[in-house]
Design an enzyme around this catalytic site. Structure first.
Site, PDB file in Angstrom:
ATOM      1  N   TRP A 101      -9.034   4.718  -4.164  1.00 27.93           N
ATOM      2  CA  TRP A 101      -8.471   5.898  -3.932  1.00 27.93           C
ATOM      3  C   TRP A 101      -9.119   7.036  -4.731  1.00 27.93           C
ATOM      4  O   TRP A 101      -9.576   8.192  -4.624  1.00 27.93           O
ATOM      5  CB  TRP A 101      -7.012   5.829  -4.150  1.00 27.93           C
ATOM      6  CG  TRP A 101      -6.293   4.976  -3.177  1.00 27.93           C
ATOM      7  CD1 TRP A 101      -5.512   3.949  -3.474  1.00 27.93           C
ATOM      8  CD2 TRP A 101      -6.225   5.183  -1.726  1.00 27.93           C
ATOM      9  NE1 TRP A 101      -5.108   3.416  -2.336  1.00 27.93           N
ATOM     10  CE2 TRP A 101      -5.373   4.138  -1.440  1.00 27.93           C
ATOM     11  CE3 TRP A 101      -6.742   6.334  -0.825  1.00 27.93           C
ATOM     12  CZ2 TRP A 101      -4.999   4.245   0.057  1.00 27.93           C
ATOM     13  CZ3 TRP A 101      -6.393   6.254   0.368  1.00 27.93           C
ATOM     14  CH2 TRP A 101      -5.836   5.214   0.824  1.00 27.93           C
ATOM     15  N   ASP A 171      -3.068  11.205  -9.445  1.00 28.49           N
ATOM     16  CA  ASP A 171      -2.669  10.754  -8.233  1.00 28.49           C
ATOM     17  C   ASP A 171      -1.759   9.663  -8.684  1.00 28.49           C
ATOM     18  O   ASP A 171      -2.097   8.621  -9.267  1.00 28.49           O
ATOM     19  CB  ASP A 171      -3.783  10.326  -7.317  1.00 28.49           C
ATOM     20  CG  ASP A 171      -3.349   9.499  -6.298  1.00 28.49           C
ATOM     21  OD1 ASP A 171      -2.201   9.424  -6.063  1.00 28.49           O
ATOM     22  OD2 ASP A 171      -4.298   9.008  -5.319  1.00 28.49           O
ATOM     23  N   LYS A 195       5.043   5.024  -0.884  1.00 24.15           N
ATOM     24  CA  LYS A 195       4.907   3.969  -1.693  1.00 24.15           C
ATOM     25  C   LYS A 195       6.214   3.582  -2.427  1.00 24.15           C
ATOM     26  O   LYS A 195       6.810   2.800  -2.368  1.00 24.15           O
ATOM     27  CB  LYS A 195       3.651   4.065  -2.571  1.00 24.15           C
ATOM     28  CG  LYS A 195       2.481   4.430  -1.974  1.00 24.15           C
ATOM     29  CD  LYS A 195       1.898   3.298  -1.193  1.00 24.15           C
ATOM     30  CE  LYS A 195       0.696   3.756  -0.405  1.00 24.15           C
ATOM     31  NZ  LYS A 195      -0.496   4.473  -0.985  1.00 24.15           N
TER      32      LYS A 195
HETATM   33  C1  LIG Z   1      -1.695   4.952  -0.621  1.00 18.73           C
HETATM   34  C2  LIG Z   1      -2.460   5.852  -1.541  1.00 18.73           C
HETATM   35  C3  LIG Z   1      -3.258   6.923  -1.295  1.00 18.73           C
HETATM   36  C4  LIG Z   1      -3.176   7.590   0.247  1.00 18.73           C
HETATM   37  O1  LIG Z   1      -2.060   8.268   0.679  1.00 18.73           O
HETATM   38  P1  LIG Z   1      -1.885   8.893   2.218  1.00 18.73           P
HETATM   39  O2  LIG Z   1      -0.658   9.510   2.118  1.00 18.73           O
HETATM   40  O3  LIG Z   1      -1.895   7.651   3.142  1.00 18.73           O
HETATM   41  O4  LIG Z   1      -2.902   9.681   2.215  1.00 18.73           O
HETATM   42  C5  LIG Z   1      -3.740   7.606  -2.065  1.00 18.73           C
HETATM   43  N1  LIG Z   1      -3.451   7.421  -3.434  1.00 18.73           N
HETATM   44  C6  LIG Z   1      -3.009   6.197  -3.884  1.00 18.73           C
HETATM   45  C7  LIG Z   1      -3.169   5.864  -5.265  1.00 18.73           C
HETATM   46  C8  LIG Z   1      -2.482   5.552  -2.958  1.00 18.73           C
HETATM   47  O5  LIG Z   1      -1.738   4.266  -3.159  1.00 18.73           O
END
Ligand SMILES: *Cc1c(COP(=O)(O)O)cnc(C)c1O
Length: 359
Positions: A101, A171, A195
């Protein structure tokens, strides 16, 4: 009806209590005579829903009043671009590469400026968080970027980098609301909901007001934080239903005692599983102990066939989505807020039996 224990990394399990409320309110939300999916986003009812969701998120995370909370679309992935599009003023940013990511965020940001990768843990397949040396940070960077929890590898920062006047951007997709964070340490936090916060379709952005400014004319209207902030996330039709479910998750968390109480439960769940892994003669965790995630716990037997057998038999026993990410292999148990202690206990019991039966 029978529900499984769902260890999916995302979209992932939601609290049963939340799903039950959503079910009960499905056809007639609070006497409106309609579902939340059917109401205007400009209605008084929806205004109550989105305002309550924001207020509860603010309360849970203790978000200072000089931060805006936005509910946007496009997932965390769109934030990989929105962050540099909006925050890159001098044309330079620092990033830490702790996995897939982060790498995607880095390559997206490179379209907008000079990216300095201050540290990486790629040399060991991202099984640790690299030591950060402030001497390598760019003093004139527009921001400093980290991924607080690395969903695929199961690592997390236990200490935030000291970036001085350079805003810290995080993030937090896979560990928002799982442990206490001091929001004032960040310039911007974003998290895809699917998540640990709700269903897919919405991403929460928490941004310090002084970072919201006019962006270049070329930046699409929808991708400007300023536009979204000025319109309270209602510039166009927001992901109404996803925000509503997030709101129910926030209420559930508040009832449980907020993030400190949730963190305690998460620490207990993770400790049980790590403890078992550390004492098992068949299974072992793959991450450096100091950097272990509370949310995503990868493990292996060391034998691919045995791993596959484990995943198959676990599924047959109602413990699903334990296969590791395709880039890592082995197994991964994602034990987000909604995974009850009971689910983790069941998993450990199953692992114990599997160990005995496959000696
Ligand atoms: C799942 C995830 C993403 C991507 O998320 P989307 O909503 O599918 O764009 C980005 N960063 C992390 C840490 C993730 O776990």
């Amino acid at each position: 009806m029978s529900r499984v224990y769902n260890f999916s990394a995302g979209p992932s399990a939601l609290p049963v209590e939340v799903l039950e409320i959503a079910r009960d309110e499905m056809l007639d939300w609070h006497g409106s005579g309609m579902s939340v999916m059917e109401m205007s986003h400009r209605s008084k009812w929806y205004d109550d829903i989105i305002k309550k969701a924001e207020a509860d998120l603010r309360e849970l995370m203790n978000i200072p009043s000089n931060y805006k909370v936005l509910f946007l679309q496009g997932g965390a992935y769109t934030q990989f671009a929105m962050v540099p599009m909006n925050l890159m003023k001098k044309g330079k940013a620092d990033y830490v590469n702790t996995g897939a990511w982060s790498k995607k965020a880095i390559s997206e940001a490179r379209k907008y400026g000079k990216i300095n990768v201050v540290a990486s843990s790629e040399d060991e397949t991202f099984t640790y968080i690299p030591e950060l040396n402030p001497d390598t940070f760019s003093l004139d960077a527009d921001y400093f970027y980290i991924t607080t929890n690395n969903t695929i590898y199961g690592t997390r920062y236990t200490k935030l980098p000291e970036t001085g006047n350079v805003p810290l951007v995080a993030d937090m997709s896979s560990n928002i609301l799982s442990e206490v964070y001091d929001v004032s340490k960040f310039g911007l936090i974003f998290a895809g909901a699917q998540k640990n916060m709700g269903p897919a379709g919405v991403v929460a952005v928490i941004i310090r007001e002084d970072l919201i400014s006019d962006t270049a004319l070329e930046v699409p209207t929808m991708l400007q934080y300023k536009v979204q902030a000025e319109n309270g996330s209602l510039f166009n039709t927001p992901p109404c239903y996803s925000i509503y479910i997030c709101g129910l998750v926030y209420e559930w968390l508040k009832k449980l005692g907020g993030i400190p109480a949730m963190q305690k439960i998460n620490e207990e769940k993770a400790a049980m599983l790590y403890d078992f892994l550390d004492n098992s003669s068949m299974f072992r965790g793959t991450v450096h102990k100091k950097d272990r995630s509370l949310m995503n716990i990868p493990f292996v037997t060391g034998n691919k066939d045995l791993d596959a057998k484990f995943v198959k038999e676990a599924t047959e026993n109602g413990l699903v989505n334990l296969k590791g990410h395709r880039s890592v292999g082995g197994m991964r148990a994602s034990i987000y807020n909604a995974m009850p202690v009971e689910g983790v206990k069941k998993l450990i019991e199953f692992m114990k039996d599997f160990e005995v039966n496959n000696k």
